[in-house]
Design an enzyme around this catalytic site. Structure first.
Site, PDB file in Angstrom:
ATOM      1  N   ASN A 136       1.515   3.046  -2.607  1.00 38.33           N
ATOM      2  CA  ASN A 136       0.793   3.986  -3.486  1.00 38.33           C
ATOM      3  C   ASN A 136      -0.457   4.528  -2.805  1.00 38.33           C
ATOM      4  O   ASN A 136      -0.794   5.699  -2.969  1.00 38.33           O
ATOM      5  CB  ASN A 136       0.442   3.306  -4.811  1.00 38.33           C
ATOM      6  CG  ASN A 136       1.617   3.288  -5.760  1.00 38.33           C
ATOM      7  OD1 ASN A 136       1.970   4.312  -6.336  1.00 38.33           O
ATOM      8  ND2 ASN A 136       2.246   2.139  -5.901  1.00 38.33           N
TER       9      ASN A 136
ATOM     10  N   ASN B 239      -5.302   2.791 -13.141  1.00 33.33           N
ATOM     11  CA  ASN B 239      -4.382   1.779 -12.635  1.00 33.33           C
ATOM     12  C   ASN B 239      -2.962   2.311 -12.730  1.00 33.33           C
ATOM     13  O   ASN B 239      -2.630   3.042 -13.668  1.00 33.33           O
ATOM     14  CB  ASN B 239      -4.493   0.503 -13.482  1.00 33.33           C
ATOM     15  CG  ASN B 239      -3.550  -0.602 -13.011  1.00 33.33           C
ATOM     16  OD1 ASN B 239      -3.428  -0.859 -11.821  1.00 33.33           O
ATOM     17  ND2 ASN B 239      -2.889  -1.256 -13.957  1.00 33.33           N
TER      18      ASN B 239
ATOM     19  N   LEU C  42      -9.931  -7.751 -13.157  1.00 32.25           N
ATOM     20  CA  LEU C  42     -11.371  -7.502 -13.097  1.00 32.25           C
ATOM     21  C   LEU C  42     -12.009  -7.899 -14.421  1.00 32.25           C
ATOM     22  O   LEU C  42     -11.454  -7.643 -15.495  1.00 32.25           O
ATOM     23  CB  LEU C  42     -11.635  -6.018 -12.816  1.00 32.25           C
ATOM     24  CG  LEU C  42     -11.105  -5.516 -11.471  1.00 32.25           C
ATOM     25  CD1 LEU C  42     -11.277  -4.007 -11.356  1.00 32.25           C
ATOM     26  CD2 LEU C  42     -11.812  -6.226 -10.322  1.00 32.25           C
TER      27      LEU C  42
ATOM     28  N   ASP D 255      -3.820  -4.157 -18.651  1.00 27.75           N
ATOM     29  CA  ASP D 255      -2.727  -3.182 -18.740  1.00 27.75           C
ATOM     30  C   ASP D 255      -2.682  -2.508 -20.116  1.00 27.75           C
ATOM     31  O   ASP D 255      -1.630  -2.033 -20.554  1.00 27.75           O
ATOM     32  CB  ASP D 255      -1.364  -3.838 -18.452  1.00 27.75           C
ATOM     33  CG  ASP D 255      -1.300  -4.428 -17.045  1.00 27.75           C
ATOM     34  OD1 ASP D 255      -1.974  -3.906 -16.147  1.00 27.75           O
ATOM     35  OD2 ASP D 255      -0.574  -5.427 -16.860  1.00 27.75           O
TER      36      ASP D 255
ATOM     37  N   HIS E 293       0.835   0.959 -13.187  1.00 33.22           N
ATOM     38  CA  HIS E 293       1.520  -0.258 -13.627  1.00 33.22           C
ATOM     39  C   HIS E 293       3.023   0.026 -13.705  1.00 33.22           C
ATOM     40  O   HIS E 293       3.432   1.056 -14.242  1.00 33.22           O
ATOM     41  CB  HIS E 293       0.992  -0.698 -14.994  1.00 33.22           C
ATOM     42  CG  HIS E 293       1.652  -1.957 -15.490  1.00 33.22           C
ATOM     43  ND1 HIS E 293       1.312  -3.204 -15.016  1.00 33.22           N
ATOM     44  CD2 HIS E 293       2.659  -2.139 -16.368  1.00 33.22           C
ATOM     45  CE1 HIS E 293       2.076  -4.115 -15.604  1.00 33.22           C
ATOM     46  NE2 HIS E 293       2.904  -3.492 -16.433  1.00 33.22           N
TER      47      HIS E 293
ATOM     48  N   GLY F 109       0.782  -1.237   0.000  1.00 32.91           N
ATOM     49  CA  GLY F 109       0.000   0.000   0.000  1.00 32.91           C
ATOM     50  C   GLY F 109       0.811   1.284   0.000  1.00 32.91           C
ATOM     51  O   GLY F 109       0.326   2.321   0.458  1.00 32.91           O
TER      52      GLY F 109
ATOM     53  N   ARG G  41     -15.607 -15.490 -10.401  1.00 33.35           N
ATOM     54  CA  ARG G  41     -15.127 -14.129 -10.640  1.00 33.35           C
ATOM     55  C   ARG G  41     -16.289 -13.144 -10.759  1.00 33.35           C
ATOM     56  O   ARG G  41     -16.223 -12.023 -10.257  1.00 33.35           O
ATOM     57  CB  ARG G  41     -14.295 -14.100 -11.932  1.00 33.35           C
ATOM     58  CG  ARG G  41     -13.756 -12.708 -12.266  1.00 33.35           C
ATOM     59  CD  ARG G  41     -12.893 -12.731 -13.508  1.00 33.35           C
ATOM     60  NE  ARG G  41     -11.783 -13.651 -13.390  1.00 33.35           N
ATOM     61  CZ  ARG G  41     -10.659 -13.386 -12.727  1.00 33.35           C
ATOM     62  NH1 ARG G  41     -10.511 -12.226 -12.122  1.00 33.35           N
ATOM     63  NH2 ARG G  41      -9.696 -14.258 -12.670  1.00 33.35           N
TER      64      ARG G  41
ATOM     65  N   ARG H 185      -5.623  -8.472  -8.722  1.00 34.50           N
ATOM     66  CA  ARG H 185      -6.684  -9.293  -9.330  1.00 34.50           C
ATOM     67  C   ARG H 185      -7.075  -8.689 -10.666  1.00 34.50           C
ATOM     68  O   ARG H 185      -7.100  -7.467 -10.811  1.00 34.50           O
ATOM     69  CB  ARG H 185      -7.930  -9.280  -8.447  1.00 34.50           C
ATOM     70  CG  ARG H 185      -8.044 -10.387  -7.472  1.00 34.50           C
ATOM     71  CD  ARG H 185      -9.387 -10.305  -6.768  1.00 34.50           C
ATOM     72  NE  ARG H 185     -10.497 -10.780  -7.576  1.00 34.50           N
ATOM     73  CZ  ARG H 185     -10.803 -12.053  -7.757  1.00 34.50           C
ATOM     74  NH1 ARG H 185     -10.097 -12.979  -7.165  1.00 34.50           N
ATOM     75  NH2 ARG H 185     -11.831 -12.419  -8.521  1.00 34.50           N
TER      76      ARG H 185
ATOM     77  N   THR I  46      -9.355  -0.609 -18.958  1.00 32.26           N
ATOM     78  CA  THR I  46     -10.338  -1.171 -19.886  1.00 32.26           C
ATOM     79  C   THR I  46     -10.249  -2.692 -19.751  1.00 32.26           C
ATOM     80  O   THR I  46      -9.438  -3.207 -18.965  1.00 32.26           O
ATOM     81  CB  THR I  46     -10.039  -0.767 -21.344  1.00 32.26           C
ATOM     82  OG1 THR I  46      -8.760  -1.308 -21.696  1.00 32.26           O
ATOM     83  CG2 THR I  46     -10.044   0.731 -21.536  1.00 32.26           C
TER      84      THR I  46
END
Ligand code: GAR
Length: 223
Positions: free
Chosen positions: A21, A114, A100, A152, A116, A19, A72, A98, A148
């Site tokens: 970030n 996100n 999505l 990534d 990355h 954590g 899921r 995870r 999306t």
């Protein structure tokens, strides 16, 4: 409130671990001058240290362990419901490990970011620092992008770029890249919270201007 009926200042952060970030976002919110407010932290790991950071900052937490859901789709529905129950406007994936599903990503289309650890589109997925070294890349870094259904692969907003050093290891590179993540993630999330960053037909817009290429922060002196 945005035209979409959500408040972009209400930021939910999804984590799986340490954590750091998340901490950068909490620090930005505490410092004043950052337009967002972290309203919820969700973890898929009950032991994630980031949950402790959230509690210390007085932020609501929810743990959703994959083992507690049949599949899921059930997991993603519960996650989406938790985000809506807390009126999250922006959802930030900050080390959330995870994937999505498409339905969940579409439920929050244009309001999920996100971070990355690579200069996307290079090195989607895992082991990015080791892969950058193995490839002999001269530069490496991190990217904040809209999420999306393509892993990534969503539209990029901002990158942090540093030169790779001859003596770098995956660990040393990771540490220097992470320092940059802590700059670009609060910056992008702050733009979104202020209503300055939006997504229009898969192209991010900052202050009404399309970002066909990501903004780049050069993190260290270039050789
Ligand atoms: C961060 O470096 C982030 O870029 C990475 O996980 C780390 C989490 O660190 N995310 C991914 O690899 C997602 N594909 P943190 O928990 O200290 O923020």
């Amino acid at each position: 409130m945005s035209g979409g009926g959500y408040d972009p200042r209400r930021v939910a952060v999804l984590i799986s671990g340490f954590g750091s970030n998340l901490q950068a976002l909490l620090d930005a919110a505490k410092g004043g001058g950052w337009p967002g407010q972290v309203c919820l932290v969700v973890s898929d790991q009950g032991q994630a240290y980031g949950l402790e950071r959230a509690r210390r900052a007085g932020v609501a937490t929810v743990t959703l362990a994959a083992a507690d859901f049949p599949d899921r789709s059930a997991y993603d529905t519960a996650l989406g419901d938790a985000l809506e129950a807390h009126n999250a406007g922006l959802i930030v994936l900050a080390g959330f490990m995870r994937i999505l599903g498409e339905a969940c990503v579409n439920r929050f289309a244009g309001r999920m970011l996100n971070v990355h650890p690579s200069l996307l589109p290079r090195f989607r997925g895992l082991r990015t620092h080791a892969r950058a070294l193995e490839a002999g890349d001269s530069h490496h870094g991190a990217t904040v992008h809209f999420v999306t259904a393509k892993l990534d692969g969503g539209p990029r907003v901002i990158q942090y770029r540093i030169p790779v050093r001859a003596d770098d290891t995956p660990e040393s590179l990771s540490a220097r890249v992470q320092a940059g993540e802590h700059i670009i993630l609060p910056r992008a999330a702050g733009w979104f919270a202020a209503g300055r960053l939006t997504m229009n037909r898969d192209i991010p817009q900052l202050d009404g201007q399309p970002l066909t290429e990501p903004l780049v922060v050069q993190g260290e002196e270039q050789p």
